[in-house]
Motif scaffolding. Sequence first.
Motif, PDB file in Angstrom:
ATOM      1  N   PHE A   1       6.921  15.700  15.937  1.00  0.00           N
ATOM      2  CA  PHE A   1       6.306  14.869  14.907  1.00  0.00           C
ATOM      3  C   PHE A   1       5.598  15.733  13.874  1.00  0.00           C
ATOM      4  O   PHE A   1       4.824  16.632  14.219  1.00  0.00           O
ATOM      5  N   GLU A   2       5.833  15.433  12.603  1.00  0.00           N
ATOM      6  CA  GLU A   2       5.190  16.147  11.507  1.00  0.00           C
ATOM      7  C   GLU A   2       4.596  15.146  10.522  1.00  0.00           C
ATOM      8  O   GLU A   2       5.233  14.139  10.201  1.00  0.00           O
ATOM      9  N   PRO A   3       3.358  15.408  10.039  1.00  0.00           N
ATOM     10  CA  PRO A   3       2.759  14.510   9.056  1.00  0.00           C
ATOM     11  C   PRO A   3       3.569  14.502   7.766  1.00  0.00           C
ATOM     12  O   PRO A   3       4.139  15.522   7.373  1.00  0.00           O
ATOM     13  N   GLN A   4       3.601  13.321   7.121  1.00  0.00           N
ATOM     14  CA  GLN A   4       4.337  13.156   5.871  1.00  0.00           C
ATOM     15  C   GLN A   4       3.361  12.876   4.726  1.00  0.00           C
ATOM     16  O   GLN A   4       2.390  12.130   4.900  1.00  0.00           O
ATOM     17  N   GLU A   5       3.623  13.457   3.590  1.00  0.00           N
ATOM     18  CA  GLU A   5       2.770  13.213   2.423  1.00  0.00           C
ATOM     19  C   GLU A   5       3.007  11.803   1.887  1.00  0.00           C
ATOM     20  O   GLU A   5       4.148  11.354   1.771  1.00  0.00           O
ATOM     21  N   THR A   6       1.919  11.111   1.565  1.00  0.00           N
ATOM     22  CA  THR A   6       2.028   9.797   0.932  1.00  0.00           C
ATOM     23  C   THR A   6       2.328  10.010  -0.542  1.00  0.00           C
ATOM     24  O   THR A   6       1.540  10.637  -1.258  1.00  0.00           O
TER      25      THR A   6
ATOM     26  N   GLY B   1      -3.549   2.552   3.441  1.00  0.00           N
ATOM     27  CA  GLY B   1      -3.275   3.964   3.624  1.00  0.00           C
ATOM     28  C   GLY B   1      -3.094   4.308   5.091  1.00  0.00           C
ATOM     29  O   GLY B   1      -2.889   3.443   5.937  1.00  0.00           O
ATOM     30  N   GLY B   2      -3.198   5.599   5.398  1.00  0.00           N
ATOM     31  CA  GLY B   2      -3.031   6.070   6.767  1.00  0.00           C
ATOM     32  C   GLY B   2      -1.954   7.125   6.865  1.00  0.00           C
ATOM     33  O   GLY B   2      -1.106   7.256   5.974  1.00  0.00           O
ATOM     34  N   GLN B   3      -1.997   7.878   7.949  1.00  0.00           N
ATOM     35  CA  GLN B   3      -1.082   9.005   8.127  1.00  0.00           C
ATOM     36  C   GLN B   3       0.285   8.564   8.650  1.00  0.00           C
ATOM     37  O   GLN B   3       0.384   7.891   9.669  1.00  0.00           O
TER      38      GLN B   3
ATOM     39  N   GLY C   1       0.813  -1.207   0.000  1.00  0.00           N
ATOM     40  CA  GLY C   1       0.000   0.000   0.000  1.00  0.00           C
ATOM     41  C   GLY C   1       0.850   1.260   0.000  1.00  0.00           C
ATOM     42  O   GLY C   1       2.011   1.265   0.429  1.00  0.00           O
ATOM     43  N   GLY C   2       0.234   2.350  -0.457  1.00  0.00           N
ATOM     44  CA  GLY C   2       0.968   3.593  -0.627  1.00  0.00           C
ATOM     45  C   GLY C   2       1.622   4.132   0.624  1.00  0.00           C
ATOM     46  O   GLY C   2       2.759   4.624   0.580  1.00  0.00           O
ATOM     47  N   SER C   3       0.937   4.031   1.772  1.00  0.00           N
ATOM     48  CA  SER C   3       1.524   4.552   3.008  1.00  0.00           C
ATOM     49  C   SER C   3       2.744   3.741   3.430  1.00  0.00           C
ATOM     50  O   SER C   3       3.753   4.295   3.882  1.00  0.00           O
ATOM     51  N   HIS C   4       2.663   2.421   3.281  1.00  0.00           N
ATOM     52  CA  HIS C   4       3.766   1.563   3.714  1.00  0.00           C
ATOM     53  C   HIS C   4       4.942   1.640   2.742  1.00  0.00           C
ATOM     54  O   HIS C   4       6.105   1.553   3.154  1.00  0.00           O
ATOM     55  N   GLN C   5       4.645   1.834   1.459  1.00  0.00           N
ATOM     56  CA  GLN C   5       5.731   2.025   0.494  1.00  0.00           C
ATOM     57  C   GLN C   5       6.387   3.396   0.658  1.00  0.00           C
ATOM     58  O   GLN C   5       7.591   3.555   0.460  1.00  0.00           O
ATOM     59  N   THR C   6       5.584   4.397   1.051  1.00  0.00           N
ATOM     60  CA  THR C   6       6.165   5.704   1.358  1.00  0.00           C
ATOM     61  C   THR C   6       7.049   5.618   2.595  1.00  0.00           C
ATOM     62  O   THR C   6       8.151   6.189   2.631  1.00  0.00           O
ATOM     63  N   ALA C   7       6.578   4.894   3.622  1.00  0.00           N
ATOM     64  CA  ALA C   7       7.399   4.691   4.824  1.00  0.00           C
ATOM     65  C   ALA C   7       8.695   3.975   4.468  1.00  0.00           C
ATOM     66  O   ALA C   7       9.774   4.312   4.983  1.00  0.00           O
ATOM     67  N   ARG C   8       8.606   2.998   3.573  1.00  0.00           N
ATOM     68  CA  ARG C   8       9.803   2.289   3.109  1.00  0.00           C
ATOM     69  C   ARG C   8      10.774   3.268   2.444  1.00  0.00           C
ATOM     70  O   ARG C   8      11.996   3.225   2.693  1.00  0.00           O
TER      71      ARG C   8
ATOM     72  N   VAL D   1       4.372   4.587  11.580  1.00  0.00           N
ATOM     73  CA  VAL D   1       3.869   3.888  10.395  1.00  0.00           C
ATOM     74  C   VAL D   1       2.406   3.527  10.632  1.00  0.00           C
ATOM     75  O   VAL D   1       2.061   3.024  11.704  1.00  0.00           O
ATOM     76  N   PRO D   2       1.518   3.749   9.654  1.00  0.00           N
ATOM     77  CA  PRO D   2       0.104   3.455   9.851  1.00  0.00           C
ATOM     78  C   PRO D   2      -0.190   1.972  10.032  1.00  0.00           C
ATOM     79  O   PRO D   2       0.677   1.106   9.839  1.00  0.00           O
ATOM     80  N   ASP D   3      -1.433   1.675  10.392  1.00  0.00           N
ATOM     81  CA  ASP D   3      -1.911   0.319  10.618  1.00  0.00           C
ATOM     82  C   ASP D   3      -1.574  -0.571   9.419  1.00  0.00           C
ATOM     83  O   ASP D   3      -2.035  -0.315   8.301  1.00  0.00           O
ATOM     84  N   PRO D   4      -0.774  -1.635   9.602  1.00  0.00           N
ATOM     85  CA  PRO D   4      -0.391  -2.482   8.477  1.00  0.00           C
ATOM     86  C   PRO D   4      -1.500  -3.406   7.982  1.00  0.00           C
ATOM     87  O   PRO D   4      -1.288  -4.172   7.046  1.00  0.00           O
ATOM     88  N   ASN D   5      -2.689  -3.326   8.602  1.00  0.00           N
ATOM     89  CA  ASN D   5      -3.851  -4.055   8.104  1.00  0.00           C
ATOM     90  C   ASN D   5      -4.579  -3.242   7.039  1.00  0.00           C
ATOM     91  O   ASN D   5      -5.595  -3.671   6.513  1.00  0.00           O
TER      92      ASN D   5
END
Length: 334
Positions: free
Chosen positions: A252-257, A240-242, A94-101, A233-237
């Motif tokens: 802490f600052e929000p990151q764009e996906t 998406g997510g913030q 998912g986009g959030s987890h790939q962005t975190a990666r 990192v957002p919920d891995p279930n």
Amino acid sequence: MADLNQDLAAQRAAEFGLSARTVSELLADPAIEIIVNLTVPKAHVAVAMQALEAGKHTYSEKPLGIDFKEGLALAEAARAKGLRIGAAPDTFLGGSHQTARAIVDSGVLGTPVGGTATFMCPGHERWHPNPDFYYEVGGGPMLDMGPYYITDLVNLLGPVAQVAGFAISPRKERLITSEPRNGEPIPVHVPTHVAGVMAFQCGAVVQIGMSFDVAGHKHVPLELYGTEGTLIVPDPNHFGGQIEFLKKGGSFEPQETTQPYADANYRSIGVADLAHALRSDRPHRANGDLALHVLEVMEAFERAAETGTTIRIETKTERPAPLSVSLQDGRLAR
């Protein structure tokens, strides 16, 4: 579409405009290359073996098997036949987890130090109409929810080297409070509260807690700590997510996906990636080596609890390649 219950198969097929087959007909169809196996955990390996015997690649729900021994047998059978296996979860794509990666890979966290992974709830008998399998071998919070968290951590940090942990079952029986079986007791055959530590090959040490015995908590699902910052990192279930990032000395600052597949429920992207991989002759991401590694790690917590020792993880896997290009129109990064 096929099911042992032909009536259910027919109903689902009609809902989505598909044809209903018997299991034998489905496996015998030469036009079908991949079998998607959505059975309960104790049937995952048996059904996947049937698919391999029929010459089909197979993609299973999580976990890969109810224990490491049968998961290994499946992986060996696939290799012997030159076929591919894969398994959920694919939410790490998912986009959030790939962005975190991508954030981790950019180096802004510094040297990975540790993290936390937390899933805790009162139990699935509150909402599931037939929750028995969650408390049978192959169930429990670790094998049910652990795949999401550990798979995403391997995506972010790489493979696990060692595991230590404790596992308990505070109750030997659970009371169903969902309909239609409200008030019916079911036995518990697995640990329902697991706490442990994973030492990753990269050097990071991550605490994990998985429970069906917690009324409520305030932990976030995943945190990663580095020498230069912390990543939420957002919920891995979910796909998406913030994401939030704290640079050392800041807040802490929000990151764009920045990656695709964060705006909906894309449960099937792992199968789509497998299909693309077969056509382009490259590794697929939600692959058998990854799923087997995660299964070994999950089983190791109970072994560690039983023996009072640290368990060394023997399976080898690579971090799946980043998913940086959309699957739409056949475009996908190698």
